[in-house]
Enzyme design. Structure first.
Site, short mmCIF file in Angstrom:
data_model
loop_
_atom_site.label_atom_id
_atom_site.label_comp_id
_atom_site.label_asym_id
_atom_site.label_seq_id
_atom_site.Cartn_x
_atom_site.Cartn_y
_atom_site.Cartn_z
N HIS A 104 2.51 0.18 -4.53
CA HIS A 104 3.14 0.95 -3.46
C HIS A 104 4.56 0.42 -3.24
CE1 HIS A 104 -0.80 2.36 -1.33
NE2 HIS A 104 -0.88 2.45 -2.64
N GLU A 155 6.15 -0.52 -0.62
CA GLU A 155 6.24 -1.72 0.23
C GLU A 155 5.84 -2.97 -0.54
OE1 GLU A 155 4.40 1.47 3.04
OE2 GLU A 155 4.52 1.09 0.88
N CYS A 191 -0.62 -2.18 2.73
CA CYS A 191 0.79 -2.53 2.89
C CYS A 191 1.06 -3.15 4.26
CB CYS A 191 1.66 -1.31 2.66
SG CYS A 191 1.59 -0.73 0.95
#
Length: 147
Positions: free
Chosen positions: A50, A52, A83
């Site tokens: 992801h 992040e 995250c």
């Protein structure tokens, strides 16, 4: 919209063009971007890639520390639980997100992990609704449903 929000949206657009869920992220310290990333789960075959997570990894390498004290994270979509907890573990001071994730959001939409009493770090956060971020997500999933 400030320059960090603009950079995070640029990253989200990169993800969109690659067929990734359009999420972009930047980590800022002392008014300077120290890391930037976009979703790469399809490209890498890694479900944890992801925006992040990738930006946190880059910021940690840049600073040479596992903690990102006095850092802010700007992200185009509300962080998911994975995250959000990584942000807590990294000791990021503040998160700014531009669109809500009604299904998996872990800040205000579904959960509120930044306020979880069991965690030893509190992350300040700000939701700054931005039509461009919401539209990227809507357009991405609309196109996916048609395919």
């Amino acid at each position: 919209m400030n320059r960090f929000e603009t950079v995070c949206l640029e990253e989200a657009k990169k993800a969109f063009l690659k067929g990734e869920v359009p999420v972009g992220c930047v980590v800022v310290k002392d008014g300077k971007v120290i890391a930037r990333a976009h979703n790469r789960t399809e490209e890498t075959g890694n479900p944890t890639a992801h925006a992040e997570m990738l930006a946190i990894q880059e910021a940690v390498r840049t600073l040479g520390s596992k903690y990102l004290y006095r850092c802010e994270l700007y992200v185009s979509l509300e962080p998911c639980p994975m995250c959000a907890y990584a942000i807590v573990l990294a000791r990021i001071e503040k998160v700014v997100f531009l669109a809500q994730d009604e299904r998996r959001g872990a800040v205000i939409s579904r959960y509120n992990l930044f306020e979880e009493p069991a965690f030893n770090h509190r992350v300040r956060w700000e939701y700054k609704p931005t039509e461009e971020a919401s539209k990227l997500i809507r357009d991405f999933f609309k196109a996916r449903r048609k395919a």
